[in-house]
Write a protein that holds these residues in place. Sequence first.
Motif, PDB file in Angstrom:
ATOM      1  N   THR A  71      80.229 -15.882  37.670  1.00  0.00           N
ATOM      2  CA  THR A  71      81.669 -16.165  37.700  1.00  0.00           C
ATOM      3  C   THR A  71      82.092 -16.890  36.425  1.00  0.00           C
ATOM      4  OG1 THR A  71      81.263 -18.288  38.781  1.00  0.00           O
ATOM      5  CG2 THR A  71      81.683 -16.407  40.227  1.00  0.00           C
ATOM      6  N   CYS A 206      85.914  -7.063  30.774  1.00  0.00           N
ATOM      7  CA  CYS A 206      85.731  -6.199  31.944  1.00  0.00           C
ATOM      8  C   CYS A 206      84.547  -5.249  31.762  1.00  0.00           C
ATOM      9  CB  CYS A 206      87.006  -5.435  32.257  1.00  0.00           C
ATOM     10  SG  CYS A 206      88.195  -6.470  33.141  1.00  0.00           S
ATOM     11  N   ARG A 209      81.945  -7.192  33.005  1.00  0.00           N
ATOM     12  CA  ARG A 209      82.085  -7.392  34.459  1.00  0.00           C
ATOM     13  C   ARG A 209      81.611  -6.172  35.251  1.00  0.00           C
ATOM     14  NH1 ARG A 209      87.783  -9.772  33.471  1.00  0.00           N
ATOM     15  NH2 ARG A 209      87.275 -11.959  33.172  1.00  0.00           N
ATOM     16  N   ASN A 213      79.947  -8.278  37.780  1.00  0.00           N
ATOM     17  CA  ASN A 213      80.865  -8.658  38.845  1.00  0.00           C
ATOM     18  C   ASN A 213      82.019  -7.657  38.894  1.00  0.00           C
ATOM     19  OD1 ASN A 213      81.742 -10.315  40.857  1.00  0.00           O
ATOM     20  ND2 ASN A 213      82.144 -12.095  39.567  1.00  0.00           N
ATOM     21  N   ARG A 216      85.742  -8.114  40.064  1.00  0.00           N
ATOM     22  CA  ARG A 216      86.693  -8.921  39.282  1.00  0.00           C
ATOM     23  C   ARG A 216      87.537  -8.092  38.314  1.00  0.00           C
ATOM     24  NH1 ARG A 216      87.336 -14.356  39.296  1.00  0.00           N
ATOM     25  NH2 ARG A 216      89.322 -13.656  38.513  1.00  0.00           N
ATOM     26  N   ASP A 219      91.270  -7.670  39.319  1.00  0.00           N
ATOM     27  CA  ASP A 219      92.371  -8.614  39.107  1.00  0.00           C
ATOM     28  C   ASP A 219      92.479  -9.081  37.646  1.00  0.00           C
ATOM     29  OD1 ASP A 219      90.317 -10.460  39.007  1.00  0.00           O
ATOM     30  OD2 ASP A 219      91.280 -11.917  40.332  1.00  0.00           O
ATOM     31  N   CYS A 220      91.962  -8.265  36.716  1.00  0.00           N
ATOM     32  CA  CYS A 220      92.144  -8.575  35.289  1.00  0.00           C
ATOM     33  C   CYS A 220      93.626  -8.385  34.936  1.00  0.00           C
ATOM     34  CB  CYS A 220      91.274  -7.656  34.431  1.00  0.00           C
ATOM     35  SG  CYS A 220      91.499  -7.969  32.662  1.00  0.00           S
ATOM     36  N   ARG A 269      89.685 -12.745  44.308  1.00  0.00           N
ATOM     37  CA  ARG A 269      89.272 -14.143  44.140  1.00  0.00           C
ATOM     38  C   ARG A 269      88.160 -14.274  43.084  1.00  0.00           C
ATOM     39  NH1 ARG A 269      91.680 -17.723  45.092  1.00  0.00           N
ATOM     40  NH2 ARG A 269      90.246 -19.089  46.142  1.00  0.00           N
ATOM     41  N   GLY A 270      88.055 -15.474  42.528  1.00  0.00           N
ATOM     42  CA  GLY A 270      87.165 -15.685  41.390  1.00  0.00           C
ATOM     43  C   GLY A 270      85.822 -16.314  41.720  1.00  0.00           C
ATOM     44  N   ASP A 272      82.112 -16.131  44.032  1.00  0.00           N
ATOM     45  CA  ASP A 272      81.274 -15.076  44.636  1.00  0.00           C
ATOM     46  C   ASP A 272      81.014 -15.247  46.128  1.00  0.00           C
ATOM     47  OD1 ASP A 272      81.043 -13.705  42.339  1.00  0.00           O
ATOM     48  OD2 ASP A 272      78.945 -14.249  41.904  1.00  0.00           O
TER      49      ASP A 272
END
Length: 431
Positions: A71, A206, A209, A213, A216, A219-220, A269-270, A272
Motif C-alpha cells: 500500500t 498503475c 500496481r 495491488n 487500486r 481508484d486512480c 480503499r487504500g 489491504d
Amino acid sequence: MGQKISPVKGTRDVLPGDTYLKKDDPWIRTGHLHLIEQAARELFPLYGYREARTPVLERTALFARGIGDATDIVAKEMYTFEDRDGTQVSMRPEGTASLVRAYVEHAVQQQEPDTKWWYAGPMFRHERQQRGRYRQFTQIGVEALGSPGPRIDAEQIEMLDRWLRALGIPFEMHLNTLGDAQCRPAYRTALQDYLRAHSAELCEDCRKRVETNPIRVLDCKNPQCQEVAAGAPKMEQFLCAACREHFDGLRAALGRLGVAHVVDPKLVRGLDYYTRTTYEAIATSGLGSQSTVAGGGRYDGLTRELGGGDVPGIGFAAGVERLALLVAQAGRELAVHPLVFFAPLGPEEEARADALALELRKAGIPAEVSFRRSNPGNQMKRADALGARFALVLGDAEMKTGRGKLKELKTGAEHEVDLSALPAALRRLAP
Ligand code: HAM
C-alpha cells in the motif's frame, strides 16, 4: 534575539481564535474541533461504543503486516525510524491495526463476544500537503469486533450517517463490496489479465500496481487510468453466494434504517485488510479534491493476521480536519464566551470585580475581568472581542449604591441590577 523556528511542513496549529479570515478557506479553530468531538462523544456510546486509547508509536511490522507492504501508506508515507534500542518503530498512520493489536494483546475475545471501541487522535502520513491533506492529521474512528454482519455493518453506517448529519455536513454515503478470500482471487486474476492487456495506457504508478495491488488501479485519479478502469471486469460479477447474500442483506438493513446510499464499484480503499463491505462518506461540496470525510469497511482476516483468532471486524475513521473545514464554512463551533465582562475603573473596583467574577464562576457562569486600566470605550471593545454578552462597568457610583448596569453588547440595552444578587439576575436575563 534567536531566529524564529517554523513548524514542520504538513502540520498545523489549531488555536482558539482566527489568525486570518477567508471565506473560501476558513481557519480551523479549536471550537470547530470541540463541536465534532463532542457530537461523537455523545453519539457513539448510544450505540455501545466505548473509548480506547493506544500509543502513537508502534512496531513497524504491525502496519507492514496489518495494512499491507504494497500500500502507498506503508511503502511511501510512514514516519519510520530506529528506536534507541534498535527496534524499528513507526508513528501510526491509522488506528485500526493498533486497536486490533490491543484486542489481541489483551485477549479481549475471551472476555466478551462483541467489542465496540471508538478512538480519537493524531495520525501521521508523509503525503503531499494540500487543503484537507496534512502530514499530521486527526482521526475519530470506531471498530466493532466479533460480529460477521451484515446487521452490525448497517448499524455502524447509520451511526456515521447520523453523526455527519448532526454536524450539518453535506455528503453522500458510498458503498461497495470487495468480496472475500473465496471469490476475490478469481476477480484479482481477471482484473490483472485485463489491466496487463491495457498496460500501455496506464500511468507509471498503475503499471506497478497491476502486479502488486491491481484493485487500486480502479481508484486512480489519472483520467487515462479511469478510462481503462471503466471497462474493467467488476467485482460484482465474481461475488460468491455468501458475499452476495451479505451485500444484499446490508442494503436491505440500510433501507430499514433509512440510510440513503450509492453503490460505487470504484470504492476499493487504500488499505489491504478489507473484505466484503467498504464505505465512504464523500462531501458533496466545500472540500475540493480531498472530499472523503470518512472511510471504512470490514476486515474479517485482520485479527488472525495479527496473531489473534478468527474474529470478524468492521470500522471507519473520519478525518477531523476535513470535517472542521466544513463545519467552519457553515459557521458552526462550540465555543465558551464570557457571559459578563467586568470593567473596573480603580483599585477598589478591581477587587470587587475579582470577587464578583469568582461568585459567577462558582455558579457555573463564565465571567472575565479586565486586567488593564483604560477608559470604558476601550474596555467595551475588549469585551466585544472576547464575545462577551454583557459588560459591567464598576466605578464610584456602583461602589456606593451597590447597583450596576449590565450592558448588552449587541443591542446596547442596559439592565440595572443589584450587585449582591448578580447570579440570579443573570439567570433571569440569560436563562
Ligand atoms: P483512511 O481512508 O486511510 O482509512 O482514512 C480515513 C479518513 O482519514 C479519510 O477519509 C480522511 O478523511 C482522513 N485522512 C486520511 N489521510 C489524511 C491526511 N493525510 N490528511 C487529512 N485527513 C486524512 C483508515 O485510516 C482506516 N483505518 C479506517 C478504518 C477503520 N477502516 C476500518 N476501521
